[in-house]
Write a protein that holds these residues in place. Structure first.
Motif, mmCIF file in Angstrom:
data_model
loop_
_atom_site.group_PDB
_atom_site.id
_atom_site.type_symbol
_atom_site.label_atom_id
_atom_site.label_comp_id
_atom_site.label_asym_id
_atom_site.label_seq_id
_atom_site.Cartn_x
_atom_site.Cartn_y
_atom_site.Cartn_z
ATOM 1 N N PHE A 154 -10.029 -1.231 5.531
ATOM 2 C CA PHE A 154 -9.156 -1.326 4.362
ATOM 3 C C PHE A 154 -9.814 -0.586 3.209
ATOM 4 O O PHE A 154 -10.931 -0.913 2.806
ATOM 5 C CB PHE A 154 -8.905 -2.778 3.966
ATOM 6 N N GLU A 166 -6.104 3.584 3.436
ATOM 7 C CA GLU A 166 -5.063 2.669 3.907
ATOM 8 C C GLU A 166 -3.962 2.524 2.864
ATOM 9 O O GLU A 166 -2.769 2.516 3.181
ATOM 10 C CB GLU A 166 -5.664 1.283 4.212
ATOM 11 N N VAL A 167 -4.374 2.407 1.597
ATOM 12 C CA VAL A 167 -3.396 2.276 0.510
ATOM 13 C C VAL A 167 -2.546 3.540 0.402
ATOM 14 O O VAL A 167 -1.319 3.478 0.264
ATOM 15 C CB VAL A 167 -4.108 1.988 -0.826
ATOM 16 N N LEU A 223 1.489 3.724 0.904
ATOM 17 C CA LEU A 223 2.433 4.179 -0.117
ATOM 18 C C LEU A 223 3.282 5.333 0.407
ATOM 19 O O LEU A 223 4.474 5.442 0.083
ATOM 20 C CB LEU A 223 1.669 4.613 -1.370
ATOM 21 N N TRP A 235 -3.058 -2.294 8.263
ATOM 22 C CA TRP A 235 -3.024 -2.424 6.804
ATOM 23 C C TRP A 235 -2.041 -1.471 6.126
ATOM 24 O O TRP A 235 -1.326 -1.891 5.208
ATOM 25 C CB TRP A 235 -4.423 -2.257 6.214
ATOM 26 N N PRO A 236 -1.979 -0.190 6.508
ATOM 27 C CA PRO A 236 -0.991 0.674 5.854
ATOM 28 C C PRO A 236 0.439 0.175 6.028
ATOM 29 O O PRO A 236 1.271 0.324 5.125
ATOM 30 C CB PRO A 236 -1.201 2.025 6.549
ATOM 31 N N ILE A 264 0.984 -2.739 3.612
ATOM 32 C CA ILE A 264 1.169 -2.240 2.244
ATOM 33 C C ILE A 264 2.556 -1.634 2.078
ATOM 34 O O ILE A 264 3.259 -1.905 1.092
ATOM 35 C CB ILE A 264 0.071 -1.220 1.910
#
Length: 264
Positions: free
Chosen positions: A113, A117-118, A122, A237-238, A241
């Motif tokens: 993470f 991943e963020v 997005l 995780w992606p 998000i």
């Protein structure tokens, strides 16, 4: 005669029962939601047979708050309890993966993470969310979707924070259970990627049937895209998000645009 080196029967590891785990986890979460959504869909068809178009049918996901609040801090605790309950299936899935993981990070990338991943999350939110908004509009215009009451949360100071928490609770719950856990266990059962992906996307679409055909198709397509990517990367995780951001925009957008935009 030499003594046997085999461990006692009681100490031998029982074979994994991945199929039973899948049935149990889905049975207390999204599988059951899919069944109830299907029954709601059948009821809506009866309404249609009486001459009311499906686009005139009002429907709602799990309610997030009552229309009136008399004791705000008790209501906040109610909302937090509901969010924790929504996270319970994902927690159960992680506990089962701890027993028989599918690889590093339990096989679903929980150990990874960071900024990457963020960023990917997005990107997925834009890839899925913008066309998804268009699909909602088209489905409403064609009468394939019900009028969705996204949230009935009253206008109180903690409305937006609670809706944000609920959005990411749904992102964690759905992506950890329906995508990561289901696809991991099906792979361990020897299913092909395409067969597992088909089941995962149908399950994801099924518990959105209360929205109508458009809701089913849109979420099934989302399931195919997310599932295909997960099968190749093993990173959840992606997806969490992306799902959280999409739901957050849906919830908060509905709060501020409902009544101002005709199809929302």
């Amino acid at each position: 005669m030499s003594a046997s080196t085999d461990p006692p029967v009681a100490e031998r590891a029982a074979p994994p029962r991945f199929g039973l785990e899948l049935v149990a986890v889905l049975g207390v979460s999204y599988g059951l939601s899919g069944l109830t959504a299907f029954l709601d869909f059948l009821r809506s068809q009866i309404v249609i047979q009486k001459g009311v178009g499906f686009s005139k049918v009002a429907t709602a996901p799990i309610k997030s708050g009552s229309n009136t609040v008399h004791y705000q801090y008790l209501d906040i605790l109610d909302q937090l309890a509901s969010i924790l309950a929504g996270l319970a299936p994902a927690f159960l899935a992680v506990v089962l993966l701890l027993r028989t993981p599918g690889g590093r990070g339990l096989g679903i990338g929980l150990n990874r993470f960071g900024v990457r991943e963020v960023g990917v999350g997005l990107g997925f939110a834009g890839l899925i969310g913008i066309p998804g908004l268009g699909l909602v509009y088209v489905a409403r215009e064609l009468g394939l979707n019900a009028q969705i009451v996204v949230t009935s949360f009253p206008d109180v100071w903690y409305r937006v924070p609670t809706l944000l928490l609920e959005a990411f609770q749904q992102g964690i719950g759905e992506e950890v259970v329906v995508c990561a856990f289901v696809l991991t266990r099906l792979a361990q059962l020897g299913w092909s990627n395409s067969r597992a992906l088909a089941l995962e996307s149908v399950v994801r679409g099924s518990y959105h049937l209360y929205q109508g055909f458009g809701g089913f198709v849109g979420n099934a397509i989302m399931g195919v895209i997310f599932g295909w990517w997960f099968q190749r990367t093993k990173r959840v995780w992606p997806l969490v998000i992306a799902h959280g951001v999409i739901d957050a925009m849906s919830f908060i957008g509905y709060v501020y645009l409902h009544g101002r935009v005709s199809w929302i």
